[in-house]
Enzyme design. Structure first.
Site, short mmCIF file in Angstrom:
data_model
loop_
_atom_site.label_atom_id
_atom_site.label_comp_id
_atom_site.label_asym_id
_atom_site.label_seq_id
_atom_site.Cartn_x
_atom_site.Cartn_y
_atom_site.Cartn_z
N LYS B 105 0.81 -1.16 0.04
CA LYS B 105 -0.05 -0.11 0.13
C LYS B 105 0.93 1.17 -0.08
O LYS B 105 1.56 1.48 1.09
CB LYS B 105 -0.88 -0.10 1.30
CG LYS B 105 -1.71 1.35 1.38
CD LYS B 105 -2.50 1.41 2.65
CE LYS B 105 -3.05 2.86 2.80
NZ LYS B 105 -3.95 2.94 3.92
N GLY B 166 -8.78 8.63 9.17
CA GLY B 166 -8.96 8.66 10.60
C GLY B 166 -10.16 9.99 10.73
O GLY B 166 -10.54 9.83 12.00
N ALA B 192 -9.83 5.06 3.42
CA ALA B 192 -9.64 6.19 4.48
C ALA B 192 -11.13 7.13 4.59
O ALA B 192 -11.67 7.14 3.45
CB ALA B 192 -8.55 7.20 4.02
N GLY B 193 -11.45 7.37 5.67
CA GLY B 193 -12.69 8.25 5.93
C GLY B 193 -13.86 7.55 6.16
O GLY B 193 -14.99 8.31 6.63
N ASN B 214 -9.39 1.30 8.77
CA ASN B 214 -8.85 1.03 10.08
C ASN B 214 -9.63 1.66 11.38
O ASN B 214 -10.07 1.16 12.24
CB ASN B 214 -7.39 1.58 10.05
CG ASN B 214 -6.57 1.03 11.14
OD1 ASN B 214 -7.10 0.59 12.15
ND2 ASN B 214 -5.15 1.24 11.18
N THR B 215 -9.52 3.05 11.36
CA THR B 215 -10.00 3.80 12.40
C THR B 215 -11.69 3.56 12.74
O THR B 215 -12.08 3.45 13.92
CB THR B 215 -9.89 5.26 12.45
OG1 THR B 215 -8.60 5.63 12.06
CG2 THR B 215 -9.94 6.04 13.79
#
Lengths: 66, 267
Positions: B105, B166, B192-193, B214-215
């Protein structure tokens, strides 16, 4: 002689190999990789890789991230 | 399983094949045990890790990778935190050596506050990594032009952000994501997001091939439950995309027949 290991200056015996350095540091060689002066050194070449004064060694592993 | 879901092709990224369309991270979990359970609940087959210097004061301590069952999960190392193509390329090469995978990545950050990618450096690194034999998955802005350039360089997928890393804001620009998907010859993975299950479903309904997060899971109050919610969101969105939604219309259209109504108004 002086080396930089992960950004920290370290005094080691003259002419030691990369394998010697990892043993001296107590590094478990599974799951790590090493760059010497911004070039990856394959695991099989650690024993034959001599180190010189001023070399920059980076030892990395995987950690948590996204 | 219905015929539409059964006919869905696996996700192909270069020579790698996956049946799950949810990629998850390993960062920010309250504990490695919760991470392990969340990975299981998410149904993921591909998990991201970061590459960092070992701790010289504890050089043989257990590392993250000791907690990931590599028979169940393929590893997608990232170049997170790198700000130059040069650092990203070396990080990728180290990751390949440490983890024995050609997957990377690619992430080259252009600004520490927004964590937006540096597009120029990302393109330079992508070119080098493709030439070096990597299967490159670049994190990139929701920029159709940049995505086309990355595809032309030989990237195996493109990974436009839904919103800043995040942030949990969800798909901020669905039009860009739809255009990126429409014109892409390689898988599009929204990276992301994504903040909650409906965000994942919205991304998948746009037709993208997978979602990476992830987050969104790790920072939920109950990461394991959220991992399952995200799995269902991705699956629901994928199925809705394949099923083909009804057209949107401005005015109402009654679902019940008008003929046969009692009373005088319709006589």
């Amino acid at each position: 002689m002086k080396l930089s290991v992960n950004g920290t200056s370290r005094e080691v015996a003259e002419g030691i190999s990369l394998a010697d350095l990892l043993a001296e540091l107590g590094v478990d060689r599974s799951g790590i990789a090493v760059a010497l002066n911004d070039r990856v050194v394959r695991g099989a070449a650690f024993a034959d890789q001599a180190l010189r004064e001023g070399d920059a060694v980076e030892i990395i592993r995987a950690t948590a991230g996204g | 399983m219905d015929a539409t879901a059964a006919a869905d092709a696996p996700l192909r990224i270069g020579k790698h094949e996956f049946h799950s369309r949810l990629l998850v991270g390993t960062g920010k979990y309250p504990s490695v045990e919760i991470m392990r359970l969340a990975h299981e609940a998410s149904g993921t087959e591909l998990v991201t890790v970061a590459i960092r210097r070992i701790h010289l004061d504890d050089p043989s301590g257990k590392t993250l990778i000791d907690y990931i069952d590599r028979a169940k999960y393929a590893i997608l190392p990232n170049t997170a935190g790198c700000t130059t193509a040069k650092d990203a390329v070396l990080t990728a090469q180290l990751a390949r050596e440490a983890l024995g995978t050609d997957l990377i990545k690619l992430e080259v950050i252009g600004d520490p506050r927004t964590l937006y990618p540096d597009t120029a450096e990302t393109l330079i690194a992508a070119r080098e990594l493709v030439a070096d034999g990597f299967t490159v998955l670049p994190y990139i802005a929701d920029d159709p032009t940049a995505c086309k350039k990355l595809e032309a360089l030989g990237c195996a997928a493109v990974m436009p952000l839904a919103a800043p890393i995040g942030s949990g804001l969800g798909v901020c620009n669905p039009y860009s994501i739809a255009i990126i998907k429409e014109q892409s010859g390689v898988p599009v993975i929204v990276d992301a997001g994504v903040g909650t299950a409906s965000d994942a479903a919205i991304a998948m309904e746009l037709g993208v091939d997978a979602v990476l997060m992830n987050t969104g899971i790790a920072a939920a109050r109950d990461p394991v439950a959220m991992a399952r919610a995200m799995r269902l969101g991705v699956e629901a969105g994928r199925l809705a995309y394949l099923a083909g939604r009804m057209p949107k219309r401005l005015h109402a259209s009654a679902s019940s027949p008008l003929a046969g109504l009692i009373g005088t108004a319709h006589a």
